[in-house]
Design a protein around this motif. Structure first.
Motif: not given
Lengths: 110, 115
Positions: B32-38, B88-90, B11-15, B63-66
């Motif tokens: 191997y290439w490695m990937t994150w999927v949510r 929140a949308e993460d 659990l983490v606060q926004p920001g 949506s996550v760049k930067g």
């Protein structure tokens, strides 16, 4: 709104054949291979079909994939109760420079 | 046997920030290439980021760049995802997956962004 379009649900009775479609465009399905993933309830996704129609070791031959133009399909023959799961198509999108998934299809075995 | 074990969710606060890890075993991680999927609660799969074998190429969903950084330590057979400026949308279960086809997946680690 997913880049790849799948029907939200599909169903069949034991022993039947069911197909799930995945529609895209020239920048994704039209120019790249398609994978299919199966997610059983409460578990992590599992690779079911890769490169349009190849099955990883251990995947029954009841599962088959195909691709034509900008669409792909997953077929499941001899449907079994344990096939109840969510199914996702995925491919690389060259315009987005990103992997894209379909919205998923929930398969119910009646 | 291929094993991928994610860690670091919570659990983490926004920001706020969070660093996810993925410990790999049973295969030659460095090749191997490695990937994150949510996967947000009750939603479908969303590709987040991928990294090439030597770490020389990274790709991210817009949506996550930067905000997110994918990295790897081939000496430790480990993949990471540094998540900053969380929103929140993460909120989602984050899976790591191996191979250019996302051949094998871990069991996931849940991330909740909420005040």
């Amino acid at each position: 709104q997913s880049v790849l379009t799948q029907p939200p649900s599909a169903s069949g009775t034991p022993g039947q054949r069911v197909t799930i479609s995945c529609s895209g465009s020239s920048s994704n399905i039209g120019s790249h291979n398609v994978n299919w993933y199966q997610q059983l309830p409460g578990t992590a996704p599992k690779l079911l079909i890769y490169s349009n129609n190849q099955r990883p070791s251990g995947v029954p031959d009841r599962f088959s994939g195909s691709k034509s133009g900008t669409s792909a399909s997953l077929a499941i023959s001899g449907l079994q109760s344990e096939d109840e799961a969510d199914f996702y198509c995925a491919t690389w999108d060259g315009s987005l420079s990103a992997w894209v998934f379909g919205g998923g299809t929930k398969l119910t075995v009646l | 046997e291929v094993q991928l074990v994610e860690s670091g969710g919570g659990l983490v606060q926004p920001g706020g920030s969070l660093r996810l890890g993925c410990a790999a075993s049973g295969f030659t991680f460095s090749t191997y290439w490695m990937t994150w999927v949510r996967q947000a609660p009750g939603k479908g799969l969303e590709w987040v980021a991928s990294i090439r074998q030597a770490g020389s190429e990274e790709n991210y969903v817009d949506s996550v760049k930067g905000r997110f950084i994918i990295s790897r330590d081939n000496a430790k057979n480990s993949l990471y995802l540094q998540m900053n400026s969380l929103r929140a949308e993460d909120t989602a279960v984050y899976y790591c997956a191996s191979g250019s086809q996302m051949d094998f997946w871990g069991q996931g680690t849940p991330v909740t962004v909420s005040s």
